[in-house]
Design a protein around this motif. Structure first.
Motif, PDB file in Angstrom:
ATOM      1  N   PRO A  93     -17.436  64.004  42.230  1.00 24.07           N
ATOM      2  CA  PRO A  93     -18.704  64.619  42.640  1.00 24.07           C
ATOM      3  C   PRO A  93     -19.867  64.167  41.760  1.00 24.07           C
ATOM      4  CG  PRO A  93     -17.285  66.220  41.568  1.00 24.07           C
ATOM      5  CD  PRO A  93     -16.475  64.987  41.721  1.00 24.07           C
ATOM      6  N   ILE A  94     -21.078  64.215  42.304  1.00 23.82           N
ATOM      7  CA  ILE A  94     -22.273  63.744  41.606  1.00 23.82           C
ATOM      8  C   ILE A  94     -23.220  64.913  41.380  1.00 23.82           C
ATOM      9  CG2 ILE A  94     -24.206  62.130  41.726  1.00 23.82           C
ATOM     10  CD1 ILE A  94     -22.531  60.462  43.686  1.00 23.82           C
ATOM     11  N   VAL A  95     -23.851  64.937  40.200  1.00 20.07           N
ATOM     12  CA  VAL A  95     -24.826  65.977  39.856  1.00 20.07           C
ATOM     13  C   VAL A  95     -26.216  65.359  39.874  1.00 20.07           C
ATOM     14  CG1 VAL A  95     -25.509  67.689  38.148  1.00 20.07           C
ATOM     15  CG2 VAL A  95     -23.134  66.994  38.291  1.00 20.07           C
ATOM     16  N   HIS A  96     -27.024  65.665  40.874  1.00 16.18           N
ATOM     17  CA  HIS A  96     -28.374  65.115  40.933  1.00 16.18           C
ATOM     18  C   HIS A  96     -29.361  66.152  41.464  1.00 16.18           C
ATOM     19  CE1 HIS A  96     -27.408  60.504  40.871  1.00 16.18           C
ATOM     20  NE2 HIS A  96     -27.285  61.069  39.704  1.00 16.18           N
ATOM     21  N   ARG A  97     -30.645  65.786  41.384  1.00 19.88           N
ATOM     22  CA  ARG A  97     -31.688  66.714  41.789  1.00 19.88           C
ATOM     23  C   ARG A  97     -32.159  66.442  43.224  1.00 19.88           C
ATOM     24  NH1 ARG A  97     -34.888  69.696  38.416  1.00 19.88           N
ATOM     25  NH2 ARG A  97     -34.438  68.417  36.619  1.00 19.88           N
ATOM     26  N   VAL A  98     -32.456  67.523  43.940  1.00 23.61           N
ATOM     27  CA  VAL A  98     -32.955  67.418  45.311  1.00 23.61           C
ATOM     28  C   VAL A  98     -34.438  67.043  45.273  1.00 23.61           C
ATOM     29  CG1 VAL A  98     -33.429  68.710  47.418  1.00 23.61           C
ATOM     30  CG2 VAL A  98     -31.324  69.132  46.144  1.00 23.61           C
ATOM     31  N   ILE A  99     -34.827  65.976  45.977  1.00 19.39           N
ATOM     32  CA  ILE A  99     -36.255  65.635  46.014  1.00 19.39           C
ATOM     33  C   ILE A  99     -36.866  65.823  47.407  1.00 19.39           C
ATOM     34  CG2 ILE A  99     -36.156  64.093  44.026  1.00 19.39           C
ATOM     35  CD1 ILE A  99     -36.381  61.748  46.020  1.00 19.39           C
ATOM     36  N   LYS A 100     -36.057  65.821  48.451  1.00 17.89           N
ATOM     37  CA  LYS A 100     -36.610  66.067  49.786  1.00 17.89           C
ATOM     38  C   LYS A 100     -35.717  67.017  50.570  1.00 17.89           C
ATOM     39  CE  LYS A 100     -38.981  61.657  50.194  1.00 17.89           C
ATOM     40  NZ  LYS A 100     -39.213  60.434  50.965  1.00 17.89           N
ATOM     41  N   VAL A 101     -36.348  67.919  51.311  1.00 16.34           N
ATOM     42  CA  VAL A 101     -35.609  68.872  52.136  1.00 16.34           C
ATOM     43  C   VAL A 101     -36.247  68.934  53.518  1.00 16.34           C
ATOM     44  CG1 VAL A 101     -35.025  71.307  52.454  1.00 16.34           C
ATOM     45  CG2 VAL A 101     -34.920  70.311  50.187  1.00 16.34           C
ATOM     46  N   HIS A 102     -35.438  68.834  54.540  1.00 22.36           N
ATOM     47  CA  HIS A 102     -35.911  69.107  55.900  1.00 22.36           C
ATOM     48  C   HIS A 102     -34.975  70.142  56.503  1.00 22.36           C
ATOM     49  CE1 HIS A 102     -38.744  65.740  55.981  1.00 22.36           C
ATOM     50  NE2 HIS A 102     -37.813  65.026  55.392  1.00 22.36           N
ATOM     51  N   GLU A 103     -35.522  71.298  56.855  1.00 18.42           N
ATOM     52  CA  GLU A 103     -34.667  72.371  57.374  1.00 18.42           C
ATOM     53  C   GLU A 103     -34.996  72.638  58.836  1.00 18.42           C
ATOM     54  OE1 GLU A 103     -33.247  76.081  55.020  1.00 18.42           O
ATOM     55  OE2 GLU A 103     -34.950  76.700  56.203  1.00 18.42           O
ATOM     56  N   ARG A 104     -33.992  72.536  59.707  1.00 18.78           N
ATOM     57  CA  ARG A 104     -34.166  72.765  61.151  1.00 18.78           C
ATOM     58  C   ARG A 104     -34.542  74.208  61.446  1.00 18.78           C
ATOM     59  NH1 ARG A 104     -34.027  68.556  61.134  1.00 18.78           N
ATOM     60  NH2 ARG A 104     -32.871  66.848  62.041  1.00 18.78           N
ATOM     61  N   LYS A 105     -35.374  74.365  62.435  1.00 16.96           N
ATOM     62  CA  LYS A 105     -35.818  75.694  62.814  1.00 16.96           C
ATOM     63  C   LYS A 105     -34.712  76.450  63.573  1.00 16.96           C
ATOM     64  CE  LYS A 105     -40.422  76.352  63.366  1.00 16.96           C
ATOM     65  NZ  LYS A 105     -41.668  75.954  64.026  1.00 16.96           N
ATOM     66  N   THR A 107     -31.230  75.680  64.112  1.00 17.08           N
ATOM     67  CA  THR A 107     -29.879  75.830  63.577  1.00 17.08           C
ATOM     68  C   THR A 107     -29.856  76.188  62.096  1.00 17.08           C
ATOM     69  OG1 THR A 107     -29.785  73.482  63.088  1.00 17.08           O
ATOM     70  CG2 THR A 107     -28.923  74.178  65.223  1.00 17.08           C
ATOM     71  N   GLY A 108     -30.972  75.982  61.401  1.00 19.57           N
ATOM     72  CA  GLY A 108     -30.991  76.230  59.971  1.00 19.57           C
ATOM     73  C   GLY A 108     -30.301  75.150  59.157  1.00 19.57           C
ATOM     74  N   GLU A 109     -29.890  74.098  59.852  1.00 18.69           N
ATOM     75  CA  GLU A 109     -29.211  72.991  59.180  1.00 18.69           C
ATOM     76  C   GLU A 109     -30.202  72.236  58.281  1.00 18.69           C
ATOM     77  OE1 GLU A 109     -27.449  68.820  60.695  1.00 18.69           O
ATOM     78  OE2 GLU A 109     -27.176  70.493  62.052  1.00 18.69           O
ATOM     79  N   VAL A 110     -29.738  71.809  57.126  1.00 16.55           N
ATOM     80  CA  VAL A 110     -30.642  71.114  56.214  1.00 16.55           C
ATOM     81  C   VAL A 110     -30.287  69.644  56.057  1.00 16.55           C
ATOM     82  CG1 VAL A 110     -31.494  72.993  54.782  1.00 16.55           C
ATOM     83  CG2 VAL A 110     -29.268  71.982  54.280  1.00 16.55           C
ATOM     84  N   ASN A 111     -31.306  68.831  55.907  1.00 14.64           N
ATOM     85  CA  ASN A 111     -31.154  67.448  55.478  1.00 14.64           C
ATOM     86  C   ASN A 111     -31.762  67.329  54.092  1.00 14.64           C
ATOM     87  OD1 ASN A 111     -29.958  66.621  57.796  1.00 14.64           O
ATOM     88  ND2 ASN A 111     -31.758  65.616  58.657  1.00 14.64           N
ATOM     89  N   VAL A 112     -30.992  66.789  53.177  1.00 12.28           N
ATOM     90  CA  VAL A 112     -31.389  66.789  51.777  1.00 12.28           C
ATOM     91  C   VAL A 112     -31.270  65.376  51.221  1.00 12.28           C
ATOM     92  CG1 VAL A 112     -30.564  67.523  49.509  1.00 12.28           C
ATOM     93  CG2 VAL A 112     -30.795  69.200  51.302  1.00 12.28           C
ATOM     94  N   LEU A 113     -32.264  64.995  50.425  1.00 13.44           N
ATOM     95  CA  LEU A 113     -32.174  63.720  49.705  1.00 13.44           C
ATOM     96  C   LEU A 113     -32.194  64.015  48.209  1.00 13.44           C
ATOM     97  CD1 LEU A 113     -32.200  60.581  49.833  1.00 13.44           C
ATOM     98  CD2 LEU A 113     -34.680  60.711  49.696  1.00 13.44           C
ATOM     99  N   THR A 114     -31.343  63.337  47.463  1.00  9.08           N
ATOM    100  CA  THR A 114     -31.225  63.603  46.031  1.00  9.08           C
ATOM    101  C   THR A 114     -31.567  62.356  45.217  1.00  9.08           C
ATOM    102  OG1 THR A 114     -28.896  63.043  46.167  1.00  9.08           O
ATOM    103  CG2 THR A 114     -29.450  65.368  46.257  1.00  9.08           C
ATOM    104  N   LYS A 115     -31.778  62.593  43.919  1.00  5.89           N
ATOM    105  CA  LYS A 115     -32.075  61.495  43.007  1.00  5.89           C
ATOM    106  C   LYS A 115     -31.727  61.935  41.592  1.00  5.89           C
ATOM    107  CE  LYS A 115     -36.030  59.008  41.080  1.00  5.89           C
ATOM    108  NZ  LYS A 115     -36.041  59.657  39.765  1.00  5.89           N
ATOM    109  N   GLY A 116     -31.198  61.026  40.809  1.00  6.84           N
ATOM    110  CA  GLY A 116     -30.959  61.329  39.400  1.00  6.84           C
ATOM    111  C   GLY A 116     -32.248  61.169  38.617  1.00  6.84           C
ATOM    112  N   ASP A 117     -32.541  62.117  37.721  1.00 10.15           N
ATOM    113  CA  ASP A 117     -33.809  62.066  36.975  1.00 10.15           C
ATOM    114  C   ASP A 117     -33.985  60.740  36.246  1.00 10.15           C
ATOM    115  OD1 ASP A 117     -34.184  64.571  37.818  1.00 10.15           O
ATOM    116  OD2 ASP A 117     -34.052  65.550  35.865  1.00 10.15           O
ATOM    117  N   ASN A 118     -32.889  60.183  35.782  1.00  9.00           N
ATOM    118  CA  ASN A 118     -32.948  58.973  34.973  1.00  9.00           C
ATOM    119  C   ASN A 118     -32.781  57.703  35.813  1.00  9.00           C
ATOM    120  OD1 ASN A 118     -33.268  57.757  32.474  1.00  9.00           O
ATOM    121  ND2 ASN A 118     -31.080  57.620  32.108  1.00  9.00           N
ATOM    122  N   ASN A 119     -32.543  57.864  37.114  1.00  3.41           N
ATOM    123  CA  ASN A 119     -32.391  56.698  37.981  1.00  3.41           C
ATOM    124  C   ASN A 119     -33.737  56.280  38.532  1.00  3.41           C
ATOM    125  OD1 ASN A 119     -29.717  56.983  37.520  1.00  3.41           O
ATOM    126  ND2 ASN A 119     -29.159  57.576  39.598  1.00  3.41           N
TER     127      ASN A 119
END
Lengths: 180, 167
Positions: A93-105, A107-119
């Motif tokens: 598993p990877i530990v990173h920070r979420v930088i983008k969120v799109h949440e459906r109206k 279904t409530g389903e989320v699309n998430v993009l992550t990034k490592g602070d140091n990457n």
């Protein structure tokens, strides 16, 4: 024959109770560790409530060897949170920070993009082939607290298994030989 | 009973207990700090605004971000992670959060800053809803302690709007 039998009987009579006591105490240690782990799983709602940071991609916030406490609540995932996620086809598993969120109206389903602070770039290169977003089911938990350095014990033990066996052997010996 | 092993064990247990206790106190002491951060963000320019070949809108902004986050720092603060996100609602999505800029503040001395920048991450919508879209700019901060509980908060700035036409 009689002499050997007597000897065995005498050994048995001396050690039998003690042996049982030691076996039970060893069992108690193992089971209590298991109970604590499972209880943590129930309380935090995450299948692995404690993780060790293995890479430097979140430095200087989290260094290799730090321990993170995870929590998986029903709360929606929001940008800025540090999440632990699994990507299909990847073991660790990877530990990173979420930088983008799109949440459906609807279904409530989320699309998430992550990034490592140091990457330098975002995590799309780490995701499975053609995967653009993480969904809810990829995410194992969000980091809520942390403890520095303690995770080095597990890193050393996984990378140098000999030390693990020596440690387990020594502990086992200590439990067996200790007379109260 | 009073062998070397037992004494070493007792000493180690006591040391670890005290250390854990001190970590707990350090983390708890953060509760006594009530930060009052301030921030101001200006959108100086829309550099370009277009529909990508795949149909999603993308916009490039130039921003002036100034903030004073010095009050977030306590003795148990390792760093503050700060980021500016555009937040808006579209017919399909109840919430869109797009990080435009972020930074790591290592010390209190660096916590008062003014930054002139274009958006660091691409401002791309899921669909084509950005023309004339009103959006919020939210400054989020996540405080990472030396040990213990992490905390986060935000300041929402409203009243930003994208142009009606592509450019």
């Amino acid at each position: 024959m009689g002499w050997i039998g007597e000897q065995i009987d005498s050994i048995k009579s001396i050690q039998y109770r003690q042996l049982v006591t030691q076996a039970i105490s060893l069992g108690m240690i193992v089971t209590s560790a298991l109970i604590i782990w499972k209880a943590l799983m129930c309380v935090t709602g995450s299948e692995s409530p404690v993780v060790v940071v293995l890479s430097g991609s979140m430095e200087p916030g989290f260094k290799r060897g730090d321990i993170l406490f995870l929590h998986m609540s029903k709360d929606p995932i929001r940008a800025g949170e540090i999440v632990v996620f699994n990507v299909d086809g990847r073991e660790i598993p990877i530990v990173h920070r979420v930088i983008k969120v799109h949440e459906r109206k609807d279904t409530g389903e989320v699309n998430v993009l992550t990034k490592g602070d140091n990457n330098f770039g975002d995590d799309r290169l780490l995701y499975a082939q053609g995967q653009l977003w993480l969904q809810r089911h990829h995410i194992m938990g969000r980091a809520v607290g942390f403890l520095p350095y303690v995770g080095w014990v597990t890193i050393i033990m996984t990378e140098k298994p000999i030390i693990k066996y020596i440690l387990i052997g020594a502990l086992g010996l200590l439990v067996i030989t200790s007379k109260d | 009973m009073h062998s070397f092993g037992y004494r070493a064990n007792a000493l180690l247990t006591l040391a670890v207990t005290i250390l854990a206790f001190m970590c707990g106190i350090a983390s708890f002491s953060d509760n006594f700090n009530t930060p009052i951060p301030t921030t101001e963000v200006q959108v100086l320019n829309i550099n370009w605004f277009q529909k990508k070949p795949d149909g999603d809108d993308e916009v490039s902004l130039t921003l002036n971000i100034s903030a004073d986050l010095q009050s977030l720092f306590t003795w148990n603060t390792k760093q503050v992670f700060v980021f500016l996100a555009a937040e808006y609602e579209t017919p399909k999505n109840a919430l869109n959060q797009i990080s435009l800029w972020d930074g790591i503040i290592p010390t209190k001395e660096h916590a008062k800053f003014l930054i002139h920048t274009t958006n660091k991450y691409r401002f791309v919508d899921q669909g084509s809803n950005l023309r004339g879209k009103a959006f919020n700019l939210t400054l989020h901060w996540h405080v990472m302690p030396k040990t213990g509980k992490m905390s986060a908060n935000k300041l929402v700035m409203t009243g930003y709007r994208l142009p009606e036409t592509y450019r």
